[in-house]
Motif scaffolding. Structure first.
Motif, PDB file in Angstrom:
ATOM      1  N   MET A 196       7.246  22.306  -7.246  1.00 24.26           N
ATOM      2  CA  MET A 196       6.689  23.405  -7.962  1.00 24.26           C
ATOM      3  C   MET A 196       6.825  24.711  -7.125  1.00 24.26           C
ATOM      4  N   LEU A 197       6.008  24.474  -5.763  1.00 20.45           N
ATOM      5  CA  LEU A 197       5.659  25.587  -4.984  1.00 20.45           C
ATOM      6  C   LEU A 197       6.747  25.985  -4.301  1.00 20.45           C
ATOM      7  N   PHE A 198       7.829  24.995  -3.943  1.00 23.86           N
ATOM      8  CA  PHE A 198       8.873  25.402  -3.075  1.00 23.86           C
ATOM      9  C   PHE A 198      10.134  25.221  -3.583  1.00 23.86           C
TER      10      PHE A 198
ATOM     11  N   ASN B 165      -6.231  26.774   3.773  1.00 20.59           N
ATOM     12  CA  ASN B 165      -5.934  27.980   4.083  1.00 20.59           C
ATOM     13  C   ASN B 165      -6.421  28.724   5.083  1.00 20.59           C
ATOM     14  N   GLY B 166      -5.797  28.527   6.163  1.00 23.25           N
ATOM     15  CA  GLY B 166      -6.305  29.381   7.492  1.00 23.25           C
ATOM     16  C   GLY B 166      -5.934  30.773   7.525  1.00 23.25           C
ATOM     17  N   PHE B 167      -5.287  31.297   6.502  1.00 21.66           N
ATOM     18  CA  PHE B 167      -5.137  32.849   6.336  1.00 21.66           C
ATOM     19  C   PHE B 167      -6.162  33.286   5.664  1.00 21.66           C
ATOM     20  N   ASP B 168      -7.331  32.528   5.301  1.00 19.41           N
ATOM     21  CA  ASP B 168      -8.357  33.093   4.042  1.00 19.41           C
ATOM     22  C   ASP B 168      -9.657  33.237   4.965  1.00 19.41           C
ATOM     23  N   ASN B 169      -9.467  34.454   5.669  1.00 19.32           N
ATOM     24  CA  ASN B 169     -11.009  34.762   6.405  1.00 19.32           C
ATOM     25  C   ASN B 169     -12.411  34.757   5.473  1.00 19.32           C
ATOM     26  N   GLY B 170     -12.174  35.130   4.267  1.00 21.40           N
ATOM     27  CA  GLY B 170     -13.188  35.138   3.453  1.00 21.40           C
ATOM     28  C   GLY B 170     -13.880  33.915   3.011  1.00 21.40           C
ATOM     29  N   LEU B 171     -13.070  32.974   3.109  1.00 17.18           N
ATOM     30  CA  LEU B 171     -13.310  31.573   2.691  1.00 17.18           C
ATOM     31  C   LEU B 171     -13.802  31.039   4.006  1.00 17.18           C
ATOM     32  N   PHE B 172     -13.502  31.146   5.331  1.00 16.47           N
ATOM     33  CA  PHE B 172     -13.888  30.901   6.473  1.00 16.47           C
ATOM     34  C   PHE B 172     -15.337  31.316   6.839  1.00 16.47           C
TER      35      PHE B 172
ATOM     36  N   PRO C  70       2.676  27.641   4.662  1.00 11.39           N
ATOM     37  CA  PRO C  70       3.403  28.940   4.032  1.00 11.39           C
ATOM     38  C   PRO C  70       4.467  28.549   3.397  1.00 11.39           C
ATOM     39  N   SER C  71       5.137  29.260   2.612  1.00  7.39           N
ATOM     40  CA  SER C  71       6.440  29.096   2.193  1.00  7.39           C
ATOM     41  C   SER C  71       7.415  29.524   3.213  1.00  7.39           C
ATOM     42  N   THR C  72       8.795  29.086   2.840  1.00  6.10           N
ATOM     43  CA  THR C  72       9.774  29.333   3.825  1.00  6.10           C
ATOM     44  C   THR C  72       9.985  30.902   4.193  1.00  6.10           C
TER      45      THR C  72
ATOM     46  N   GLN D 294       5.526  34.741   8.168  1.00  2.42           N
ATOM     47  CA  GLN D 294       5.147  35.675   8.904  1.00  2.42           C
ATOM     48  C   GLN D 294       3.636  36.094   8.522  1.00  2.42           C
ATOM     49  N   THR D 295       3.682  36.617   7.338  1.00  2.89           N
ATOM     50  CA  THR D 295       2.333  37.196   6.893  1.00  2.89           C
ATOM     51  C   THR D 295       1.153  35.997   6.917  1.00  2.89           C
ATOM     52  N   PRO D 296       1.163  34.919   6.564  1.00  5.08           N
ATOM     53  CA  PRO D 296       0.193  33.932   6.765  1.00  5.08           C
ATOM     54  C   PRO D 296      -0.184  33.680   8.285  1.00  5.08           C
ATOM     55  N   ASN D 297       0.923  33.798   9.173  1.00  7.57           N
ATOM     56  CA  ASN D 297       0.464  33.332  10.457  1.00  7.57           C
ATOM     57  C   ASN D 297      -0.199  34.671  11.076  1.00  7.57           C
ATOM     58  N   GLN D 298       0.164  35.796  10.817  1.00 10.64           N
ATOM     59  CA  GLN D 298      -0.510  37.045  11.094  1.00 10.64           C
ATOM     60  C   GLN D 298      -2.060  36.976  10.744  1.00 10.64           C
ATOM     61  N   GLN D 299      -2.036  36.699   9.313  1.00 13.68           N
ATOM     62  CA  GLN D 299      -3.450  36.577   8.708  1.00 13.68           C
ATOM     63  C   GLN D 299      -4.344  35.408   9.488  1.00 13.68           C
TER      64      GLN D 299
END
Length: 342
Positions: free
Chosen positions: A10-12, A215-222, A245-247, A251-256
């Motif tokens: 479903m996700l990909f 979810n390494g992109f989620d600073n609030g969670l961490f 991340p999705s294909t 880039q955005t998740p990596n930056q986050q």
């Protein structure tokens, strides 16, 4: 990670290949950034796959032992999950020791990932082992300590000392629910981590203990999790992350993730490890770029605190267990995605 096995389709569905990227014509065969980095793979499925008759091949089509193939790809570390009393036996102590011995024989470093469950532990599932189900928090601390010590002792008896140990897997809301659920009992979760930490350090004080959330992109969670654990005096050495991340949106998740990693180092002065990463097997070029970009970001973290990456079950092919985020093709050969580790 089990959530992704169920939801991959479903996700990909939109991940239809590499249209956005061109195969690099002059990609260097070696990357100096990788020299001192962890280049790892979680291959916990491998014995079950072998028992089912699946084989693994190098890029020339030569049948190759799965662990040797990881070594040949330039991996220097193996990650193995541990379940308490799994129904089929895979990922129990005996299976983990057998796989660890194969990695150890090849000179590869080892990460042991305790799920503290009889089955998958992830952000949505932290089911207490059946044998521990009626225990209070004091009993669970004892069980975590005893189980951790027992598995690591079995490894030590074979001359194998892991470099890293995860006390829990993707513990976004704690582990061993309900008593260890962090949103209700952060203090209990810290006690459970400390029970595992104590057992690890008694085996070898040099083993580094990881607390791992997704979810390494989620600073609030961490921030929420590690502020809470710090306030409750939890002991750990490394902050572990997952990133899937999705294909077309990596880039955005990596930056986050980079922003989050830098914040974790600034706030808690801990090393950072990407304990799990993955992208669709159908998009090897994008996955290669995703991994290479992550290594650059890890390399540039302050004080050398970026340790490296483990790809989750790259050898899973032909949608083994309905998983579509491996890095091998339908013939059982590594794709271009794995060249990111060379």
């Amino acid at each position: 990670m089990k959530k992704l096995i169920i939801a991959t389709g479903m996700l990909f569905m939109a991940a239809t290949g590499c249209k956005k990227y061109e195969m690099p014509g002059n990609t260097p065969t070696t990357n100096p950034i990788l020299e001192n980095m962890i280049r790892g793979a979680d291959v916990s499925w491998i014995t079950e796959m072998e028992a089912a008759g699946l084989k693994f091949y190098d890029t020339t089509g030569k049948a190759t032992d799965g662990f040797q193939l990881m070594k040949d790809i330039n991996m220097n570390a193996i990650r193995l999950r541990v379940w308490v009393n799994p129904a089929k036996g895979y990922n129990n102590t005996a299976d983990v020791v057998a796989k660890a011995a194969r990695a150890h024989k090849l000179g590869m470093q080892l990460l042991i990932d305790f799920h503290y469950s009889d089955t998958w532990a992830d952000p949505g599932h932290q089911t207490t082992p059946a044998a521990w189900a009626n225990q209070d928090i004091a009993g669970l601390q004892t069980s975590v300590y005893d189980h951790t010590k027992s598995v690591l002792t079995a490894l030590k008896d074979k001359g194998i000392i892991p470099v890293w140990v995860q006390v829990g897997n993707e513990t976004n809301n704690g582990m061993l629910w309900p008593l260890g659920k962090a949103s209700d009992h952060m203090d209990n979760f810290a006690l459970l981590i400390n029970a595992g930490y104590k057992a690890v350090k008694e085996i070898d004080a040099n083993i580094k203990v990881i607390v791992h959330i997704s979810n390494g992109f989620d600073n609030g969670l961490f921030r929420w999790m590690f502020d809470g654990l710090t306030e409750n005096k939890a002991n750990f050495d490394i902050i572990g992350m997952s990133l899937y991340p999705s294909t077309n949106e990596w880039q955005t998740p990596n930056q986050q993730c980079e922003v989050n990693m830098k914040d974790m180092i600034s706030r808690y002065n801990k090393e950072i490890m990407l304990c799990e990463v993955g992208m669709p097997a159908s998009s090897p070029v994008a996955t290669n770029y995703f991994i290479r970009d992550l290594y650059t970001r890890l390399h540039n973290l302050p004080d050398g605190k970026g340790l490296g990456i483990f790809y989750w079950e790259p050898q899973a092919y032909n949608r083994w267990e309905n998983y579509g985020l491996g890095a091998f093709d339908a013939t059982g050969r590594p794709t271009f995605a794995m060249d990111a580790f060379r």
